[in-house]
Motif scaffolding. Structure first.
Motif, mmCIF file in Angstrom:
data_model
loop_
_atom_site.group_PDB
_atom_site.id
_atom_site.type_symbol
_atom_site.label_atom_id
_atom_site.label_comp_id
_atom_site.label_asym_id
_atom_site.label_seq_id
_atom_site.Cartn_x
_atom_site.Cartn_y
_atom_site.Cartn_z
ATOM 1 N N SER A 1 0.858 -1.180 0.000
ATOM 2 C CA SER A 1 0.000 0.000 0.000
ATOM 3 C C SER A 1 0.895 1.231 0.000
ATOM 4 C CB SER A 1 -0.910 0.004 1.230
ATOM 5 O OG SER A 1 -1.753 1.139 1.219
ATOM 6 N N GLY A 2 0.713 2.110 -1.000
ATOM 7 C CA GLY A 2 1.595 3.265 -1.124
ATOM 8 C C GLY A 2 0.865 4.519 -1.548
ATOM 9 N N GLN A 3 1.633 5.562 -1.753
ATOM 10 C CA GLN A 3 1.091 6.858 -2.152
ATOM 11 C C GLN A 3 1.763 7.341 -3.434
ATOM 12 O OE1 GLN A 3 -1.306 8.864 -0.769
ATOM 13 N NE2 GLN A 3 -1.791 7.413 0.872
ATOM 14 N N ARG A 4 0.925 7.820 -4.350
ATOM 15 C CA ARG A 4 1.427 8.475 -5.560
ATOM 16 C C ARG A 4 1.247 9.974 -5.369
ATOM 17 N NH1 ARG A 4 -1.401 11.852 -7.739
ATOM 18 N NH2 ARG A 4 -3.111 10.546 -8.491
ATOM 19 N N HIS A 5 2.337 10.735 -5.507
ATOM 20 C CA HIS A 5 2.274 12.193 -5.353
ATOM 21 C C HIS A 5 2.403 12.847 -6.729
ATOM 22 C CE1 HIS A 5 2.534 11.875 -1.001
ATOM 23 N NE2 HIS A 5 3.510 10.992 -1.174
ATOM 24 N N SER B 1 -2.173 13.753 -3.852
ATOM 25 C CA SER B 1 -1.689 12.382 -3.717
ATOM 26 C C SER B 1 -2.852 11.413 -3.830
ATOM 27 C CB SER B 1 -0.965 12.186 -2.376
ATOM 28 O OG SER B 1 -1.862 12.346 -1.305
ATOM 29 N N ALA B 2 -2.524 10.172 -4.135
ATOM 30 C CA ALA B 2 -3.545 9.129 -4.242
ATOM 31 C C ALA B 2 -2.987 7.850 -3.638
ATOM 32 C CB ALA B 2 -3.936 8.899 -5.698
ATOM 33 N N ARG B 3 -3.843 7.140 -2.945
ATOM 34 C CA ARG B 3 -3.449 5.848 -2.370
ATOM 35 C C ARG B 3 -3.485 4.783 -3.470
ATOM 36 N NH1 ARG B 3 -3.141 4.389 2.834
ATOM 37 N NH2 ARG B 3 -3.241 2.182 3.388
ATOM 38 N N VAL C 1 5.339 5.458 -7.006
ATOM 39 C CA VAL C 1 4.569 5.142 -5.798
ATOM 40 C C VAL C 1 5.568 4.870 -4.671
ATOM 41 C CG1 VAL C 1 2.816 3.666 -4.756
ATOM 42 C CG2 VAL C 1 2.799 4.061 -7.223
ATOM 43 N N GLU D 1 -2.921 0.687 -4.231
ATOM 44 C CA GLU D 1 -2.725 -0.671 -3.717
ATOM 45 C C GLU D 1 -2.093 -1.522 -4.811
ATOM 46 O OE1 GLU D 1 -3.393 -1.431 -0.612
ATOM 47 O OE2 GLU D 1 -4.307 0.519 -0.157
ATOM 48 N N LYS E 1 -5.616 6.087 -11.377
ATOM 49 C CA LYS E 1 -5.031 7.159 -10.571
ATOM 50 C C LYS E 1 -3.529 7.322 -10.766
ATOM 51 C CE LYS E 1 -8.598 8.604 -8.034
ATOM 52 N NZ LYS E 1 -9.026 10.025 -7.964
ATOM 53 N N PHE F 1 6.274 3.423 -0.884
ATOM 54 C CA PHE F 1 5.718 2.464 0.074
ATOM 55 C C PHE F 1 6.363 2.603 1.452
ATOM 56 C CE2 PHE F 1 5.730 0.531 -4.202
ATOM 57 C CZ PHE F 1 4.367 0.423 -4.398
#
Length: 349
Positions: free
Chosen positions: A67-71, A80-82, A112, A84, A105, A114
């Motif tokens: 599970s990570g974040q895209r900035h 940002s978007a989460r 991404v 998976e 997204k 993590f």
């Protein structure tokens, strides 16, 4: 053969979300000739004779759920978007094939993150799957993945609860050593060191093979004519030593008993060309359904499988469709626990 031939009613409460503890205390249904015996996995010694050989899949499940974040910088400022991610398999160029949610997204070229150590760039999207290039490789990647990742529990468990730290032990065999699977060879989860020691003392032999179980093992069959179904491919290896051990057991008139459908599919793939076990390495998409000729397998230890699944077709090929209907009807009536964390069966044709 129709897909509906492999359907059955399963009460949802029989789907196990945690394994038995200790592992070998799980229930064991033994189907032999026209008899069905209710036992425990610890009772295996009653049915496995000295000189018989258990074939064990030594693949190691990686914590493939991330599970990570895209900035991204936008006209409205940083957003940002989460994201998976479920890793599927490594590729020759060092990238990983992966499922990403929500795929809409993220765009190729974006990264991404993590956590502090691990990140990945989306290289491209092909047929609904992403190709990810991670910032780490080798042992550094393995260590960071172990920190950031979660075990890729099957969909029917993940729908009921999230993976946790306990799953990193529960969803791994005690002999796992060859990393690469994104699903466990679940029949093997019933073995602990005490059971292995007892079997060895009885004179039971063991052979290790490797089949990296892929996420495709959970894909549903979507065709009504099951003979037209196309299996996903998985990488496997039967070494020269493993093939020699299995051949020696056959020559001695003893039984070769794979633990799990993954081990069975692999050794039957290795015997496909000549009808006898041989060293083998590569990707197998072998599909075993009623009418299949088994060259190596004399019996099978396996869990209870999904309705309409290729694995139910496999056990029906080994035992006969009507016989398996009786076995599964008995298992439901007697409240056996089903699927990956469930109870086991020993199927002796």
């Amino acid at each position: 053969m129709k897909l509906s031939d492999f359907d059955f009613d399963l009460p949802e409460e029989l789907i196990a979300t945690r394994p038995a503890s200790p592992r070998s205390s799980a229930r064991l249904l033994v189907a032999q000739q026209d008899r069905i015996t209710d036992a425990r996995v610890t009772d295996l010694l009653q049915w496995i004779a000295p000189g018989d050989r258990l074939v064990l899949n030594d693949t190691k499940v990686i914590p493939a759920r991330l599970s990570g974040q895209r900035h991204r910088d936008s006209a409205q400022g940083p957003v940002s978007a989460r994201i998976e991610v479920t890793l599927l398999e490594p590729q020759a160029d060092g990238c990983w094939a992966a499922l990403l949610k929500p795929l809409k997204k993220i765009k190729p070229g974006e990264v991404v993150r993590f956590g502090d150590r691990l990140s990945a760039e989306l290289v491209e999207v092909v047929d609904g799957q992403g190709r990810l290039r991670f910032n780490l490789v080798g042992e550094d990647f393995d260590a960071a993945l172990a920190e950031a990742g979660a075990m890729p529990l099957p969909p029917y468990i993940a729908a009921k609860r999230a993976a946790d730290e306990q799953d990193k032990t529960d969803y791994q065999t005690v002999w796992a050593r060859s990393s690469g699977a994104v699903a466990a060879p679940t029949a093997s989860l019933h073995f602990d060191e005490a059971l292995l020691t007892a079997l060895a003392a009885r004179g039971v032999d063991f052979t290790y093979v490797t089949l990296h179980v892929g996420a495709g093992t959970f894909l549903p069959v979507k065709v009504e004519d099951v003979t037209t179904h196309k299996m996903h491919a998985e990488w496997g290896q039967v070494t020269k030593q493993a093939a020699a051990e299995i051949a020696a057991t056959k020559a001695a008139g003893k039984r070769v008993i794979p633990v799990g459908t993954t081990a069975l599919r692999l050794i039957e793939s290795a015997a496909r060309d000549s009808g006898a076990i041989a060293p083998w390495e590569g990707e197998t998409d072998i599909f075993i359904y009623p009418g299949f000729t088994f060259h190596v397998t004399d019996a099978l230890m396996t869990n209870f499988h999904l309705p309409k699944s290729t694995l139910l077709m496999l056990v029906s090929a080994l035992m006969g469709q009507e016989r398996m209907r009786r076995v599964y009807a008995h298992a439901v009536t007697e409240r056996y626990r089903f699927f990956s964390y469930g109870d086991a069966s020993l199927l002796i044709p």
